[in-house]
Design a protein around this motif. Structure first.
Motif, PDB file in Angstrom:
ATOM      1  N   ASN A   1       0.849  -1.186   0.000  1.00 44.25           N
ATOM      2  CA  ASN A   1       0.000   0.000   0.000  1.00 44.25           C
ATOM      3  C   ASN A   1       0.890   1.244   0.000  1.00 44.25           C
ATOM      4  OD1 ASN A   1      -1.913   1.984   0.438  1.00 44.25           O
ATOM      5  ND2 ASN A   1      -2.929   0.927   2.135  1.00 44.25           N
TER       6      ASN A   1
ATOM      7  N   THR B   1       0.503   3.384   3.228  1.00 43.08           N
ATOM      8  CA  THR B   1       1.121   2.950   4.484  1.00 43.08           C
ATOM      9  C   THR B   1       2.604   2.623   4.313  1.00 43.08           C
ATOM     10  OG1 THR B   1       0.524   0.633   4.100  1.00 43.08           O
ATOM     11  CG2 THR B   1      -1.075   2.009   5.285  1.00 43.08           C
TER      12      THR B   1
ATOM     13  N   ASP C   1       0.205  -4.788   3.348  1.00 45.00           N
ATOM     14  CA  ASP C   1      -0.890  -4.961   4.291  1.00 45.00           C
ATOM     15  C   ASP C   1      -1.746  -6.143   3.858  1.00 45.00           C
ATOM     16  OD1 ASP C   1      -0.190  -2.706   5.812  1.00 45.00           O
ATOM     17  OD2 ASP C   1      -1.338  -1.371   4.498  1.00 45.00           O
TER      18      ASP C   1
ATOM     19  N   THR D   1      -8.121  -6.768   2.902  1.00 44.03           N
ATOM     20  CA  THR D   1      -9.465  -7.088   3.393  1.00 44.03           C
ATOM     21  C   THR D   1     -10.445  -6.171   2.687  1.00 44.03           C
ATOM     22  OG1 THR D   1      -8.540  -7.632   5.575  1.00 44.03           O
ATOM     23  CG2 THR D   1     -10.934  -7.325   5.423  1.00 44.03           C
TER      24      THR D   1
ATOM     25  N   ILE E   1     -13.756  -4.143   1.519  1.00 45.08           N
ATOM     26  CA  ILE E   1     -14.837  -3.520   2.291  1.00 45.08           C
ATOM     27  C   ILE E   1     -16.046  -4.446   2.350  1.00 45.08           C
ATOM     28  CG2 ILE E   1     -16.424  -1.557   2.371  1.00 45.08           C
ATOM     29  CD1 ILE E   1     -14.170   0.036   0.874  1.00 45.08           C
TER      30      ILE E   1
ATOM     31  N   THR F   1     -16.136   5.466  -0.731  1.00 48.21           N
ATOM     32  CA  THR F   1     -14.938   4.748  -0.272  1.00 48.21           C
ATOM     33  C   THR F   1     -14.864   3.428  -1.033  1.00 48.21           C
ATOM     34  OG1 THR F   1     -15.198   5.684   1.951  1.00 48.21           O
ATOM     35  CG2 THR F   1     -13.699   3.815   1.714  1.00 48.21           C
TER      36      THR F   1
ATOM     37  N   ASP G   1     -11.980   0.003  -2.535  1.00 51.57           N
ATOM     38  CA  ASP G   1     -10.884  -0.849  -2.067  1.00 51.57           C
ATOM     39  C   ASP G   1      -9.500  -0.467  -2.595  1.00 51.57           C
ATOM     40  OD1 ASP G   1     -12.450  -2.968  -0.578  1.00 51.57           O
ATOM     41  OD2 ASP G   1     -13.407  -3.096  -2.539  1.00 51.57           O
TER      42      ASP G   1
ATOM     43  N   GLU H   1     -11.958  13.283   0.209  1.00 48.61           N
ATOM     44  CA  GLU H   1     -12.193  13.162   1.647  1.00 48.61           C
ATOM     45  C   GLU H   1     -12.807  14.435   2.214  1.00 48.61           C
ATOM     46  OE1 GLU H   1      -8.792  11.546   3.684  1.00 48.61           O
ATOM     47  OE2 GLU H   1      -8.910   9.658   2.545  1.00 48.61           O
TER      48      GLU H   1
ATOM     49  N   PRO I   1     -13.007   8.308   4.485  1.00 51.70           N
ATOM     50  CA  PRO I   1     -11.774   7.863   3.819  1.00 51.70           C
ATOM     51  C   PRO I   1     -12.061   7.570   2.350  1.00 51.70           C
ATOM     52  CG  PRO I   1     -12.051   6.728   5.908  1.00 51.70           C
ATOM     53  CD  PRO I   1     -13.333   7.458   5.662  1.00 51.70           C
TER      54      PRO I   1
ATOM     55  N   ASN J   1      -8.787   2.536   0.446  1.00 50.85           N
ATOM     56  CA  ASN J   1      -8.075   1.743   1.451  1.00 50.85           C
ATOM     57  C   ASN J   1      -6.670   1.354   1.000  1.00 50.85           C
ATOM     58  OD1 ASN J   1     -10.233   1.929   3.156  1.00 50.85           O
ATOM     59  ND2 ASN J   1     -10.980  -0.152   2.812  1.00 50.85           N
ATOM     60  N   THR J   2      -6.506   0.987  -0.261  1.00 51.05           N
ATOM     61  CA  THR J   2      -5.205   0.503  -0.759  1.00 51.05           C
ATOM     62  C   THR J   2      -4.828   1.258  -2.025  1.00 51.05           C
ATOM     63  OG1 THR J   2      -5.611  -1.720   0.122  1.00 51.05           O
ATOM     64  CG2 THR J   2      -3.904  -1.498  -1.577  1.00 51.05           C
TER      65      THR J   2
END
Length: 483
Positions: A5, A8, A12, A15, A17, A219, A221, A242, A248, A251-252
Motif C-alpha cells: 500500500n 502505508t 498490508d 481485506t 470492504i 470509499t 478498495d 475526503e 476515507p 483503502n489501498t
C-alpha cells in the motif's frame, strides 16, 4: 493475500470492504496521442491484478477512466485542425485496439470526463460550501490545500517543504501558491461547459474524484495508476474526495513501475519514445506482454532489444513444452476462472498439479509477485517435458495446468506451433528451403563433416533462423533480426 500500500508504505493484509467483492479504480489515459509503453505497463499490470483477483473468487468491479478534455487535447486538436471529439474518439479506438492486441481485458466501466461534468460541478459546489474551495475573480475555482489537514500523507510530504521546494507559478488569483485548480475558465473559442462561475472546463484532478465516486462510491478498495501520479494527482484526489465526502477515500493505493529504454527515462526529447503500435510492428504482442509481466508490477522495466529477445526465448521454452499437447483445458479470455481452495494444504501434498497451483497462489498472494509465479510455471514446464518422455499419460493434464495458470497472467493461450513459427512471413527463405538446409546439415553430420554442418547452422542463424536439435529431430524458430 498481502498488497503493498503506497499510503502505508508496507505490505498490508488485503481485506475488501464488502466480503467477496473488490472495487478498483485505475487512472487511465489522456487521449491526445497513441498509447506508449508506459501506458502498456499500467494496462498489463492491472489486467493481471484483475485476472488474479477474479481467479481468487472475488467479484471485481474494475473502473479505468478516460480523460477526454485537457490542455494537451485542446492543443493537439488545434495543431491537427481537428475537432476535439474527432481526436478523442480516434485515440480511444486506437487505445482499445492496442490493449486488445496485448491481451488486456476491457474494464467493467470506462467513464469519460466529458460525460461527468454535472458530477464534477456538484463536487466543486460541495467543496466551496464546506470552505475547502473558492471561486477567484478570473472565473477559476481553486482548492485550499492548507485547509485539508491530511494533505501530503500519500507522498509523506510536509506542506512547508513542498512550498519551499516548489517552482511556484506567479498567480495573483490564488490565495496560496500551493492551491490547485478545480475549474478552469474558458478562453475565447475553447471547448467549455456552463457553470455557476462562468463558462469553463474541469481541472484534471477533480475528474477522477467525481468519476470514481459515481462508479464505486465514496470509499472503495483499490486505486491504482502509473508511478508519476502519486503527486500531485493522487494526493489531490485524496484531498478533494475526503473533504467533499467526509469519509476515507481509498483503502489501498497501488502504483506500477516505470518503463525505461536502454536504462534511460523514456522521453520524446531523447528519441527513445515508443508507442505500443510501433513496438508491435516488430514484435509479437505476447512477447511484449511477457516482458511487462516478468518484472514485479512495482519494479521499473528496461525495454531493450536484448530484453525482448530474452522474453521470446522464455516463451519458447513454454511453447516447446506445450507443443504436441491437446488444447484441452485452455483458459478463455474474459471468463472468470475457478477460485482457489488451498486452506490447510501443504505444498508437498496432493497431485503434482495441486502443488504447482499452491505455489503459484503463494507467489501471487504476496503482492502479485509475477516473477515468482513465472518461476513456478518454468518448474511446471520442466515437469511436463519430463512426463512427455517418461510418463506420457500424465503430460496432457500437466499441459492443461500450464495453460490454465499461464492464462491467469494472460499468457500461453496461443497454438504452440503458430507461436514457434511466428514471423515466418518475413522469412528470408521459404520453409521448403529451410527444410532442405536442415536435410543438408543432417547429411553433413552423418558424413562426419562437422565443419560443414556448423557452417549451415551459422548461415541460418545469421538470417534469424535458429536450429534446435532434439532426440526427435531438428526444429527451428525464426527470430527477426533487429533493424
Amino acid at each position: 493475500m498481502q498488497i503493498y500500500n503506497t499510503l502505508t508504505r508496507r505490505k498490508d493484509v488485503f481485506t475488501p470492504i464488502e466480503p467477496g467483492a473488490v472495487r478498483m479504480y485505475v487512472c487511465g489515459m489522456t487521449v491526445y496521442d497513441y498509447c506508449h509503453l508506459g501506458h502498456a505497463r499500467v494496462m498489463v499490470a492491472f489486467d493481471v491484478i484483475t485476472r488474479y483477483l477474479r481467479h481468487r473468487g472475488y467479484d471485481v468491479t474494475y473502473v479505468r477512466n478516460v480523460t477526454d478534455i485537457d490542455d494537451k487535447i485542446l492543443r493537439r486538436a488545434d495543431e491537427n485542425n481537428e475537432s476535439i471529439s474527432s481526436l478523442t474518439e480516434r485515440m480511444i479506438e486506437a487505445m482499445h485496439e492496442d490493449e486488445a492486441r496485448l491481451g488486456v481485458l476491457p474494464p467493467d466501466h470506462e467513464p469519460r470526463a466529458t460525460r461527468h461534468v454535472d458530477d464534477i460541478l456538484a463536487m466543486i459546489e460541495t467543496l466551496i460550501a464546506k470552505g475547502y474551495a473558492y471561486a477567484a475573480d478570473n472565473g477559476d475555482v481553486y482548492y485550499r490545500v492548507r485547509r485539508f489537514e491530511g494533505y501530503g500523507k500519500l507522498n509523506n510530504r510536509d506542506l512547508d517543504e513542498m512550498r519551499s521546494g516548489a517552482r511556484v507559478e506567479v498567480d495573483e488569483h490564488k490565495e496560496d501558491p500551493l492551491d490547485f485548480v478545480l475549474w478552469k475558465a474558458a478562453k475565447p473559442g475553447e471547448a467549455s461547459w456552463p457553470s455557476p462561475w462562468g463558462e469553463g472546463r474541469p481541472g484534471w484532478h477533480i475528474e477522477c474524484s467525481a468519476m470514481s465516486k459515481c462508479c464505486l462510491g465514496e470509499t472503495f478498495d483499490i486505486h491504482g495508476g502509473g508511478p508519476d501520479l502519486t503527486f500531485p494527482h493522487h494526493e489531490n484526489e485524496i484531498a478533494q474526495s475526503e473533504a467533499a465526502n467526509g469519509k476515507p477515500f481509498v483503502n489501498t493505493w497501488m502504483h506500477a513501475g516505470a518503463v525505461r529504454v536502454n536504462h534511460e527515462k523514456m522521453s520524446k526529447s531523447l528519441g527513445n519514445f515508443f508507442t505500443i503500435r510501433e513496438v508491435l510492428e516488430h514484435h509479437d504482442a505476447e512477447v511484449v506482454r511477457y516482458l511487462l509481466v516478468a518484472s514485479h508490477y512495482r519494479s521499473a522495466i528496461n525495454y531493450a532489444p536484448e530484453s525482448l529477445l530474452e522474453a521470446r526465448k522464455s516463451l519458447e521454452r513454454f511453447y516447446n513444452a506445450l507443443e504436441g499437447q491437446a488444447l484441452e483445458g485452455q483458459a478463455l479470455e474474459g471468463q472468470a476462472l475457478e477460485g482457489l481452495s488451498l486452506e490447510g494444504q501443504s505444498l508437498e501434498d496432493g497431485p503434482v498439479s495441486d502443488r504447482f497451483e499452491a505455489r503459484f497462489a503463494a507467489a501471487m498472494d504476496d503482492d502479485f509477485n509475477t516473477p515468482e509465479a513465472l518461476s513456478v510455471l518454468f518448474d511446471l514446464a520442466r515437469e511436463l517435458n519430463r512426463a512427455k518422455k517418461e510418463s506420457p499419460e500424465q503430460a496432457p493434464a500437466l499441459a492443461a495446468e500450464l495453460r490454465r495458470l499461464g492464462g491467469i497472467l494472460g499468457l500461453l493461450q496461443q497454438d504452440p506451433v503458430t507461436f514457434l513459427k511466428a514471423g515466418s512471413s518475413a522469412l528470408p527463405l521459404s520453409e521448403e528451403e529451410v527444410q532442405a538446409k536442415i536435410a543438408e546439415r543432417a547429411a553433413a553430420k552423418k558424413g562426419r563433416d562437422f565443419a560443414a554442418a556448423d557452417g549451415i547452422r551459422d548461415e541460418l542463424a545469421a538470417l534469424g533462423i535458429i536450429l534446435k536439435d532434439a532426440r526427435e529431430g531438428t526444429t527451428w524458430v525464426f527470430e527477426k533480426p533487429e533493424g
